[in-house]
Design a protein around this motif. Sequence first.
Motif, PDB file in Angstrom:
ATOM      1  N   LYS A 141      42.215  -1.358   2.424  1.00 30.89           N
ATOM      2  CA  LYS A 141      42.127  -0.875   3.820  1.00 30.89           C
ATOM      3  C   LYS A 141      41.999  -2.042   4.782  1.00 30.89           C
ATOM      4  CE  LYS A 141      40.434   3.632   2.700  1.00 30.89           C
ATOM      5  NZ  LYS A 141      40.866   4.825   3.272  1.00 30.89           N
ATOM      6  N   ILE A 142      41.271  -3.073   4.381  1.00 31.00           N
ATOM      7  CA  ILE A 142      41.244  -4.313   5.166  1.00 31.00           C
ATOM      8  C   ILE A 142      42.303  -5.213   4.553  1.00 31.00           C
ATOM      9  CG2 ILE A 142      39.937  -6.358   5.836  1.00 31.00           C
ATOM     10  CD1 ILE A 142      37.412  -4.656   5.805  1.00 31.00           C
ATOM     11  N   ASN A 143      43.260  -5.602   5.400  1.00 26.66           N
ATOM     12  CA  ASN A 143      44.371  -6.439   4.931  1.00 26.66           C
ATOM     13  C   ASN A 143      44.823  -7.342   6.077  1.00 26.66           C
ATOM     14  OD1 ASN A 143      46.221  -4.913   6.602  1.00 26.66           O
ATOM     15  ND2 ASN A 143      46.179  -3.315   5.036  1.00 26.66           N
ATOM     16  N   GLN A 144      45.996  -7.924   5.951  1.00 28.96           N
ATOM     17  CA  GLN A 144      46.479  -8.890   6.932  1.00 28.96           C
ATOM     18  C   GLN A 144      46.715  -8.294   8.324  1.00 28.96           C
ATOM     19  OE1 GLN A 144      46.728 -12.390   6.381  1.00 28.96           O
ATOM     20  NE2 GLN A 144      45.401 -11.523   4.817  1.00 28.96           N
ATOM     21  N   LYS A 145      46.800  -6.978   8.431  1.00 29.71           N
ATOM     22  CA  LYS A 145      46.998  -6.346   9.732  1.00 29.71           C
ATOM     23  C   LYS A 145      45.681  -6.016  10.430  1.00 29.71           C
ATOM     24  CE  LYS A 145      50.566  -3.766  10.508  1.00 29.71           C
ATOM     25  NZ  LYS A 145      51.594  -2.725  10.539  1.00 29.71           N
TER      26      LYS A 145
END
Length: 191
Positions: A141-145
């Motif tokens: 859910k937490i990623n590069q975006k």
Amino acid sequence: MQLIVVTYPEFIPGESDKINSLFEAGMEKLHIRKPNAIKEAYIELLEGISPKYYDRIKIHEFFELADNYTILGVHLNARNPEYLGKRKVNISKSCHSIEELEDIDRYDYVFLSPVFDSISKEGYQAAFSNETLTKASSNGKINQKVIALGGINGQTLPLLKSYSFGGAAVLGAIWQTENVVGNLLKLRMKN
């Protein structure tokens, strides 16, 4: 990791000159966030910034200006939840819960806040525990975006990589002293 600067909510003396200096020093992106501004003051700030930097600016208010200026895009928030402009622009959004990250594919990127205790908003406490951030990172859910916002400074910035954040949005760590360029350069060394 991206390092995005957010303007101070109120106008400050010489702000457009400081913004131009930040861009000259290598600032990647700027978010103009002036929630109580009148449109004329917002335009005056934009026009004080060199047009060669417009493609690195997102605005949080007065989205209709995106049709008149070649800015990068707009940032959706509770005050301005949709963009109806004619010009195709990049769109980002503010999120305040892990659940809000479900539809991030629709956006260029999103801000998740407050990740740490705020520097600029007194009493604005971190909304996420280490356990919550670790779990959100491990399940993608937490990623590069996802860009962390809230309490980002030289001590907290290096922690963001362990949670897989794509970057950090900073406000207080930049605008807390007159030496905005020095503040940016210090942060970039920690990034």
